[in-house]
Design a protein around this motif. Structure first.
Motif, PDB file in Angstrom:
ATOM      1  N   GLY A 113       9.241   2.774   8.031  1.00  0.00           N
ATOM      2  CA  GLY A 113       8.030   2.473   8.787  1.00  0.00           C
ATOM      3  C   GLY A 113       6.793   2.493   7.916  1.00  0.00           C
ATOM      4  N   ARG A 114       6.699   3.477   7.023  1.00  0.00           N
ATOM      5  CA  ARG A 114       5.558   3.543   6.122  1.00  0.00           C
ATOM      6  C   ARG A 114       5.525   2.336   5.191  1.00  0.00           C
ATOM      7  N   TRP A 115       6.706   1.929   4.732  1.00  0.00           N
ATOM      8  CA  TRP A 115       6.794   0.738   3.886  1.00  0.00           C
ATOM      9  C   TRP A 115       6.272  -0.490   4.628  1.00  0.00           C
ATOM     10  N   ALA A 116       6.674  -0.643   5.873  1.00  0.00           N
ATOM     11  CA  ALA A 116       6.262  -1.815   6.652  1.00  0.00           C
ATOM     12  C   ALA A 116       4.758  -1.825   6.873  1.00  0.00           C
ATOM     13  N   LEU A 117       4.190  -0.669   7.164  1.00  0.00           N
ATOM     14  CA  LEU A 117       2.739  -0.586   7.354  1.00  0.00           C
ATOM     15  C   LEU A 117       1.999  -0.897   6.050  1.00  0.00           C
ATOM     16  N   ALA A 118       2.493  -0.346   4.942  1.00  0.00           N
ATOM     17  CA  ALA A 118       1.850  -0.605   3.654  1.00  0.00           C
ATOM     18  C   ALA A 118       1.963  -2.081   3.278  1.00  0.00           C
ATOM     19  N   ARG A 119       3.111  -2.689   3.543  1.00  0.00           N
ATOM     20  CA  ARG A 119       3.296  -4.116   3.245  1.00  0.00           C
ATOM     21  C   ARG A 119       2.333  -4.956   4.067  1.00  0.00           C
ATOM     22  N   ALA A 120       2.197  -4.637   5.352  1.00  0.00           N
ATOM     23  CA  ALA A 120       1.298  -5.405   6.213  1.00  0.00           C
ATOM     24  C   ALA A 120      -0.148  -5.275   5.745  1.00  0.00           C
ATOM     25  N   GLN A 121      -0.559  -4.059   5.370  1.00  0.00           N
ATOM     26  CA  GLN A 121      -1.926  -3.868   4.904  1.00  0.00           C
ATOM     27  C   GLN A 121      -2.170  -4.612   3.592  1.00  0.00           C
ATOM     28  N   LEU A 122      -1.180  -4.605   2.704  1.00  0.00           N
ATOM     29  CA  LEU A 122      -1.306  -5.364   1.456  1.00  0.00           C
ATOM     30  C   LEU A 122      -1.454  -6.849   1.742  1.00  0.00           C
ATOM     31  N   LEU A 123      -0.677  -7.346   2.681  1.00  0.00           N
ATOM     32  CA  LEU A 123      -0.749  -8.764   3.034  1.00  0.00           C
ATOM     33  C   LEU A 123      -2.113  -9.108   3.626  1.00  0.00           C
ATOM     34  N   VAL A 124      -2.634  -8.242   4.489  1.00  0.00           N
ATOM     35  CA  VAL A 124      -3.976  -8.451   5.048  1.00  0.00           C
ATOM     36  C   VAL A 124      -5.006  -8.496   3.925  1.00  0.00           C
ATOM     37  N   ASN A 125      -4.904  -7.565   2.983  1.00  0.00           N
ATOM     38  CA  ASN A 125      -5.872  -7.512   1.881  1.00  0.00           C
ATOM     39  C   ASN A 125      -5.811  -8.777   1.023  1.00  0.00           C
ATOM     40  N   LEU A 126      -4.604  -9.250   0.734  1.00  0.00           N
ATOM     41  CA  LEU A 126      -4.466 -10.459  -0.070  1.00  0.00           C
ATOM     42  C   LEU A 126      -5.060 -11.669   0.640  1.00  0.00           C
ATOM     43  N   MET A 127      -4.782 -11.793   1.934  1.00  0.00           N
ATOM     44  CA  MET A 127      -5.318 -12.931   2.680  1.00  0.00           C
ATOM     45  C   MET A 127      -6.838 -12.862   2.758  1.00  0.00           C
ATOM     46  N   ASP A 128      -7.375 -11.661   2.883  1.00  0.00           N
ATOM     47  CA  ASP A 128      -8.830 -11.505   2.899  1.00  0.00           C
ATOM     48  C   ASP A 128      -9.440 -11.901   1.557  1.00  0.00           C
TER      49      ASP A 128
END
Length: 311
Positions: free
Chosen positions: A223-238
């Protein structure tokens, strides 16, 4: 649920409704189109179909394209689907039955809702995602929480294909991550959690003797991995949006691959604008992506590795 079954239903819904078998030739005899329209309208109004922000059930997907599209807020086309609605009805009845249970785990001064053994549809917050324009808590509902065993329980109403795959390989990454996130959500509420359980209930069998229960010790790492991956993806898109604009960001999302051995069911079903949905994307000319951004797609991991470094 069985992706192939759902896809077949979606394709069938695009075909013309056959004439009803009746001996009445009057124009009032063909009532089915009106009845179907009422049913499908209500099916499309279910809370899960109206959800716009990403939830625990979606964070574990191995399709980076779907994950990015959802996080970016791309519009989705969801046809009324009968098989998932059957699952929704089963969930609703189970919620009622376990809500009626009066079993408690302890006595004392705690409020009644904190003494109950079974708590259906418990709302939990599993984490937070923050983007350039706004942030939001990632929330979901656990199908059933059992305080006596410290278990999250998830009902999956599935067909024969899914049962066979689970027997051979265990639950999919998406299901495992969802269970892990529910446990994180329980801990955030101050509840004890020891086990993650998924009960695969047969959709096409006549007995629950064919059900497939699965359980494991609660592990927060997926779960922590999935949350970290999603936040990384948000940051990259931003970063891409700030540097190049939304068009390049959308092109970057469009370039991300659909995952899985047979591709992604949602992508194959034309759920997203770049898969044929007429929402302004159908005739879109995709803006070229500078190499420095294109190379970043490889840092988004589609699959969770058991030996991930501690988050």
């Amino acid at each position: 649920m069985n992706a192939d079954d759902i896809l077949a239903v979606a394709n069938a819904q695009q075909q013309a409704t056959p004439a009803p078998q009746t001996g009445d030739d009057s124009t009032d005899a063909d009532l089915w189109p009106e009845i179907r329209r009422i049913i499908e309208t209500r099916m499309s109004s279910q809370p899960r179909d109206l959800q716009r922000e990403i939830g625990p059930s979606e964070l574990g997907t191995s399709c980076v394209h779907c994950l990015a599209a959802k996080l970016a807020g791309w519009p989705e086309r969801r046809r009324p689907a009968w098989l998932p609605f059957i699952g929704t009805c089963v969930h609703a009845r189970f919620e009622q039955w376990f809500q009626e249970s009066e079993e408690t785990v302890f006595t004392g001064p705690a409020p009644e809702d904190e003494r109950r053994r079974f708590v259906p549809e418990m709302r939990v917050t599993v984490g937070h995602l923050q983007g350039l324009h706004a942030g939001y808590d990632v929330k979901g509902s656990i199908d059933l929480y059992d305080r006596k065993t410290g278990s999250t329980i998830d009902w999956k109403i599935v067909g024969n294909t899914t049962l066979t795959k689970v027997k051979a390989h265990g639950p999919s990454q998406q299901y495992r991550v969802q269970a892990s996130l529910y446990g994180i959500g329980l801990e955030n509420r101050g509840e004890a959690v020891r086990y993650s359980r998924i009960y695969f209930l047969p959709k096409t069998k006549t007995s629950l003797a064919d059900a497939l229960p699965w359980q494991t010790r609660f592990d927060p790492k997926p779960g922590r991995w999935a949350l970290a991956r999603a936040q990384l993806l948000v940051n990259l898109m931003d970063c891409i949006e700030q540097a190049e604009g939304i068009d390049v960001r959308d092109s970057w999302i469009h370039s991300l691959p659909a995952a899985g051995p047979d591709g992604c069911f949602q992508c194959r079903s034309a759920v997203w604008p770049d898969q044929g949905m007429p929402e302004g994307f159908d005739d879109k000319e995709w803006t070229p992506i500078p190499d420095k951004w294109a190379r970043l797609a490889s840092v988004i991991e589609p699959e969770y590795q058991e030996n991930q470094p501690k988050q």
